[in-house]
Design a protein around this motif. Sequence first.
Motif, PDB file in Angstrom:
ATOM      1  N   LYS A   1       0.832  -1.203   0.000  1.00 61.82           N
ATOM      2  CA  LYS A   1       0.000   0.000   0.000  1.00 61.82           C
ATOM      3  C   LYS A   1       0.862   1.246   0.000  1.00 61.82           C
ATOM      4  CE  LYS A   1      -2.044  -1.234   3.736  1.00 61.82           C
ATOM      5  NZ  LYS A   1      -2.945  -1.340   4.892  1.00 61.82           N
TER       6      LYS A   1
ATOM      7  N   ILE B   1       0.704   5.153   1.752  1.00 61.14           N
ATOM      8  CA  ILE B   1       0.004   5.940   2.754  1.00 61.14           C
ATOM      9  C   ILE B   1       0.479   7.386   2.688  1.00 61.14           C
ATOM     10  CG2 ILE B   1      -0.545   3.978   4.235  1.00 61.14           C
ATOM     11  CD1 ILE B   1       1.754   4.699   6.052  1.00 61.14           C
TER      12      ILE B   1
ATOM     13  N   PRO C   1      -3.411  -0.169  -3.073  1.00 57.19           N
ATOM     14  CA  PRO C   1      -4.269   0.946  -2.708  1.00 57.19           C
ATOM     15  C   PRO C   1      -3.506   2.110  -2.083  1.00 57.19           C
ATOM     16  CG  PRO C   1      -4.430  -0.756  -1.040  1.00 57.19           C
ATOM     17  CD  PRO C   1      -3.550  -1.307  -2.128  1.00 57.19           C
TER      18      PRO C   1
ATOM     19  N   GLU D   1      -3.953   4.898   0.977  1.00 53.34           N
ATOM     20  CA  GLU D   1      -4.705   5.200   2.194  1.00 53.34           C
ATOM     21  C   GLU D   1      -4.243   6.546   2.744  1.00 53.34           C
ATOM     22  OE1 GLU D   1      -4.656   1.941   4.969  1.00 53.34           O
ATOM     23  OE2 GLU D   1      -5.146   0.471   3.425  1.00 53.34           O
TER      24      GLU D   1
ATOM     25  N   PRO E   1      -7.813   8.816  -2.952  1.00 51.58           N
ATOM     26  CA  PRO E   1      -7.292   7.604  -2.318  1.00 51.58           C
ATOM     27  C   PRO E   1      -8.364   6.520  -2.272  1.00 51.58           C
ATOM     28  CG  PRO E   1      -7.824   9.238  -0.645  1.00 51.58           C
ATOM     29  CD  PRO E   1      -8.013   9.905  -1.983  1.00 51.58           C
ATOM     30  N   ASP E   2      -7.944   5.303  -2.036  1.00 49.27           N
ATOM     31  CA  ASP E   2      -8.900   4.203  -1.881  1.00 49.27           C
ATOM     32  C   ASP E   2      -9.574   4.260  -0.510  1.00 49.27           C
ATOM     33  OD1 ASP E   2      -8.310   2.312  -4.344  1.00 49.27           O
ATOM     34  OD2 ASP E   2      -6.395   3.076  -3.614  1.00 49.27           O
ATOM     35  N   ARG E   3      -8.892   4.898   0.436  1.00 53.63           N
ATOM     36  CA  ARG E   3      -9.434   5.006   1.786  1.00 53.63           C
ATOM     37  C   ARG E   3      -9.008   6.335   2.403  1.00 53.63           C
ATOM     38  NH1 ARG E   3      -6.884   1.843   6.980  1.00 53.63           N
ATOM     39  NH2 ARG E   3      -8.369   2.555   8.561  1.00 53.63           N
ATOM     40  N   TRP E   4      -9.990   7.142   2.786  1.00 55.17           N
ATOM     41  CA  TRP E   4      -9.689   8.334   3.577  1.00 55.17           C
ATOM     42  C   TRP E   4      -9.465   7.899   5.019  1.00 55.17           C
ATOM     43  CZ3 TRP E   4      -8.827  12.558   0.815  1.00 55.17           C
ATOM     44  CH2 TRP E   4      -9.513  12.770  -0.392  1.00 55.17           C
ATOM     45  N   LEU E   5      -8.600   8.590   5.741  1.00 58.60           N
ATOM     46  CA  LEU E   5      -8.309   8.236   7.122  1.00 58.60           C
ATOM     47  C   LEU E   5      -8.875   9.275   8.081  1.00 58.60           C
ATOM     48  CD1 LEU E   5      -4.588   7.095   6.698  1.00 58.60           C
ATOM     49  CD2 LEU E   5      -6.619   5.633   6.932  1.00 58.60           C
TER      50      LEU E   5
ATOM     51  N   ASP F   1      -8.196   5.970  13.488  1.00 58.72           N
ATOM     52  CA  ASP F   1      -8.053   4.830  12.574  1.00 58.72           C
ATOM     53  C   ASP F   1      -6.691   4.164  12.780  1.00 58.72           C
ATOM     54  OD1 ASP F   1     -10.503   5.179  11.394  1.00 58.72           O
ATOM     55  OD2 ASP F   1      -9.749   6.147   9.581  1.00 58.72           O
TER      56      ASP F   1
ATOM     57  N   VAL G   1      -3.668   1.814  10.434  1.00 58.56           N
ATOM     58  CA  VAL G   1      -3.200   1.366   9.123  1.00 58.56           C
ATOM     59  C   VAL G   1      -2.267   0.193   9.372  1.00 58.56           C
ATOM     60  CG1 VAL G   1      -1.696   1.962   7.189  1.00 58.56           C
ATOM     61  CG2 VAL G   1      -3.388   3.606   7.975  1.00 58.56           C
TER      62      VAL G   1
END
Length: 216
Positions: free
Chosen positions: A53, A55, A77, A79, A109-113, A117, A119
Motif C-alpha cells: 500500500k 500511505i 491501494p 490510504e 485515495p482508496d481510503r480516507w483516514l 483509525d 493502518v
Amino acid sequence: MSIQCTIVPVTPYQQNCSVIKCQASGRAAIVDPGGDVDRILEAVEKMDATVEKIILTHAHMDHCAAADVLRQQLGVPIEGPEKADSFWLEKLPEWCRMAGFPHADAFEPDRWLEEGDTVTVGEQTLKVIHCPGHTPGHVVFLYEPQKVAWVGDVLFQGSIGRTDFPMGNHDELVASIREKLFPLGDEITFIPGHGPTSTFGQERRSNPFVADPRYG
C-alpha cells in the motif's frame, strides 16, 4: 518482530519519502511518494520488500504527486490523508503547473483516514492521528512498539510546517503539536517531511515555535 524504515529524499524539495517494511512478513508501505518513482522502487528492491500500500500524510504535491503512478504500477491501494485535503488532490495538476513541478493527475485515495483509525503494514499496526494546521486533512502515523512517528510537514527539527497555504491555520498547527504529538512522549523519534529526524522531547525543549515555556 519490528519494522525497518528507509528514507528516500525525493523531488527538488528533498521530501522524505519513507519505505516501511514489516520484518516479519516482508510486506511494506510507501509513505508520501512525491516523485522519483525509480529511486523509491530501487529502495524497495534493496530492502527485499513487497509493497502492499501507499500511505499519505497530506496532499501537497511533493508528498503525493507520484502516489497514483505507483498505485497503478504496483496495483496497490492508497490510504490517507483525511478527507479535508480532498481539494488539494482535485487541483493537483494546477498546483504542479504553478510550481513548475512535473505533471500529476488528480486522484482520490482508496481510503480516507480519520482520527483513531489504524493502518496495517504487514503484521504491524500504525495509529492515525489527525493533526490539522499545515493542511486541514493532515495525518500523522505512529508506530508505538518502536516509538517512531511519520509526521509529514507538521513538525521539523527546530521548526514547524508552513501555514500560508490555502486552508492553513497557525493556531491549529501549534495546537496539533502541543496537544496531540507532545503528549505521546519525549522519547518518540519522528521522521519529518523534510530535513533530519528529531524527538518530540528535543522539540518540546528547544523548538522556538512550540517549546514548553518551562524549558525557556
